[in-house]
Design a protein around this motif. Sequence first.
Motif, PDB file in Angstrom:
ATOM      1  N   GLY A  87       1.044  -0.680   0.498  1.00 39.43           N
ATOM      2  CA  GLY A  87      -0.308  -0.209  -0.088  1.00 39.43           C
ATOM      3  C   GLY A  87       0.939   1.903  -0.242  1.00 39.43           C
ATOM      4  O   GLY A  87       0.223   2.391   0.247  1.00 39.43           O
ATOM      5  N   LYS A 132      -0.321   5.755  -2.056  1.00 37.96           N
ATOM      6  CA  LYS A 132      -0.778   6.900  -1.050  1.00 37.96           C
ATOM      7  C   LYS A 132      -1.018   7.395   0.890  1.00 37.96           C
ATOM      8  O   LYS A 132      -0.328   6.230   0.759  1.00 37.96           O
ATOM      9  N   GLY A 176       1.559   5.579   3.357  1.00 38.62           N
ATOM     10  CA  GLY A 176       2.714   4.778   2.664  1.00 38.62           C
ATOM     11  C   GLY A 176       3.292   4.872   1.661  1.00 38.62           C
ATOM     12  O   GLY A 176       4.174   4.848   0.945  1.00 38.62           O
ATOM     13  N   TYR A 206       0.481  -1.924  -5.091  1.00 35.40           N
ATOM     14  CA  TYR A 206      -1.261  -1.407  -4.954  1.00 35.40           C
ATOM     15  C   TYR A 206      -2.565  -2.053  -5.249  1.00 35.40           C
ATOM     16  O   TYR A 206      -2.415  -3.846  -5.841  1.00 35.40           O
ATOM     17  N   CYS A 242      -1.299  -6.443  -5.938  1.00 35.14           N
ATOM     18  CA  CYS A 242      -1.259  -7.216  -5.566  1.00 35.14           C
ATOM     19  C   CYS A 242      -2.746  -6.726  -4.720  1.00 35.14           C
ATOM     20  O   CYS A 242      -2.594  -5.949  -3.807  1.00 35.14           O
ATOM     21  N   LEU A 280      -4.370  -7.767  -1.690  1.00 29.24           N
ATOM     22  CA  LEU A 280      -3.406  -8.910  -0.122  1.00 29.24           C
ATOM     23  C   LEU A 280      -4.796  -9.701   0.197  1.00 29.24           C
ATOM     24  O   LEU A 280      -4.558 -10.400   1.161  1.00 29.24           O
ATOM     25  N   ASN A 299       1.877  -1.711   5.801  1.00 24.75           N
ATOM     26  CA  ASN A 299       1.603  -0.806   5.997  1.00 24.75           C
ATOM     27  C   ASN A 299      -0.176  -0.985   5.051  1.00 24.75           C
ATOM     28  O   ASN A 299      -0.729  -0.601   5.885  1.00 24.75           O
ATOM     29  N   VAL A 336      -5.722  -8.799   5.322  1.00 28.96           N
ATOM     30  CA  VAL A 336      -5.103  -7.629   5.026  1.00 28.96           C
ATOM     31  C   VAL A 336      -4.236  -7.444   6.246  1.00 28.96           C
ATOM     32  O   VAL A 336      -3.106  -7.357   5.559  1.00 28.96           O
ATOM     33  N   ILE A 351       3.261  -1.872  10.134  1.00 31.40           N
ATOM     34  CA  ILE A 351       2.411  -0.702  10.588  1.00 31.40           C
ATOM     35  C   ILE A 351       0.974  -0.823  11.605  1.00 31.40           C
ATOM     36  O   ILE A 351       0.676  -1.730  10.940  1.00 31.40           O
ATOM     37  N   ILE A 352       1.315  -1.066  13.124  1.00 29.94           N
ATOM     38  CA  ILE A 352      -0.219  -1.512  13.326  1.00 29.94           C
ATOM     39  C   ILE A 352      -1.122  -0.418  13.336  1.00 29.94           C
ATOM     40  O   ILE A 352      -1.222   0.706  13.004  1.00 29.94           O
ATOM     41  N   TYR A 375     -11.416  -4.942  12.952  1.00 32.50           N
ATOM     42  CA  TYR A 375     -10.080  -3.933  12.362  1.00 32.50           C
ATOM     43  C   TYR A 375      -9.207  -4.502  13.984  1.00 32.50           C
ATOM     44  O   TYR A 375      -8.169  -4.304  13.740  1.00 32.50           O
ATOM     45  N   LYS A 411      -5.839  -6.120  13.968  1.00 35.08           N
ATOM     46  CA  LYS A 411      -4.169  -5.434  14.091  1.00 35.08           C
ATOM     47  C   LYS A 411      -3.605  -5.938  15.611  1.00 35.08           C
ATOM     48  O   LYS A 411      -2.246  -6.056  15.221  1.00 35.08           O
ATOM     49  N   VAL A 436      -3.537   9.424  13.123  1.00 36.20           N
ATOM     50  CA  VAL A 436      -2.747  10.490  11.248  1.00 36.20           C
ATOM     51  C   VAL A 436      -3.340  11.244  10.799  1.00 36.20           C
ATOM     52  O   VAL A 436      -3.702  12.489  10.084  1.00 36.20           O
ATOM     53  N   PHE A 489     -12.478  15.045  12.902  1.00 33.84           N
ATOM     54  CA  PHE A 489     -11.796  13.569  13.415  1.00 33.84           C
ATOM     55  C   PHE A 489      -9.586  14.768  14.020  1.00 33.84           C
ATOM     56  O   PHE A 489      -9.408  13.662  14.458  1.00 33.84           O
TER      57      PHE A 489
END
Length: 239
Positions: free
Chosen positions: A8, A11, A14, A32, A58, A60, A86, A109, A133-134, A148, A152, A180, A191
Amino acid sequence: MSTAIITGGGKRVGQSISLFLATLGYNIIITYKDSLSEAEKTKIEVEKSGRKCHLIKCDLSDISDVRTLIEYSYSIENDVSLLINNASVFNKNDLKDTTDNQLLENYYVNFFSPYILTRDFANVIQKGTIINIIDSKAEKNGFKYSAYTLSKKSLFDLTYQSAVELGPDIRVNGIAPGFVLAPENDDADYFARLSENNPLHKSCSLDDINNSIKYILTNTFVTGQIMYLDGGKHLVTGE
Ligand SMILES: NC(=O)c1ccc[n+]([C@@H]2O[C@H](COP(=O)([O-])OP(=O)(O)OC[C@H]3O[C@@H](n4cnc5c(N)ncnc54)[C@H](OP(=O)(O)O)[C@@H]3O)[C@@H](O)[C@H]2O)c1
């Protein structure tokens, strides 16, 4: 020279990692699924810094795609030394509303593919660094994001388990960011308010993530560590 695979990597977070690693001198392999045009723009930016960039489509969530990724990457750049897991899917649903397909997609994924890529990295490439990346959210249990969060949490444990099994040749570490970037199509103001709900009253920047990647890469005695980049939020009780 050395090559990094970033799942990933075309964008958002990533992309930032891909561009940062190019400035450190890595050639870049970006995977991607849907975002070809963003990946192509990232490739142009990587190449401006004088590094090579390959794009690999790919899915995932499709094990047959995942199984070929490391061998194929190694066949095009035989100096791969870094894997950044990621890519992820992010479903907001709580447990009651999670469909079978959402549950499976989250696990494919966010957990199964990092597991398979880690296994294949160990068998094919045999030496290097893996960074997962968690998400600091997965440290605890919230009122939603059920599939999710659980997928994770498994990635936390994969980080610890693989650090133990794969030393001394491979170091495995994780980065667990807080907020983020607002999810695409989400309310950015909401957010922004939530993202400052932590002891440091700010959100995680893309630079914070890249600085942590650099720390992991340069401190060669560090393995099995997960760096929380959430302003201390994981220490606070309540939402
Ligand atoms: N954004 C945040 O505030 C935040 C907070 C905490 C943790 N994180 C973690 O940081 C990482 C990056 O976050 P982000 O917000 O940049 O993620 P994002 O915007 O949700 O991007 C997800 C990436 O994963 C790829 N992806 C999704 N499903 C895929 C599939 N089936 N096959 C292949 N690729 C697939 C997407 O590729 P395509 O678009 O090409 O399909 C995309 O590049 C994730 O691991 C996330 O959990 C982010």
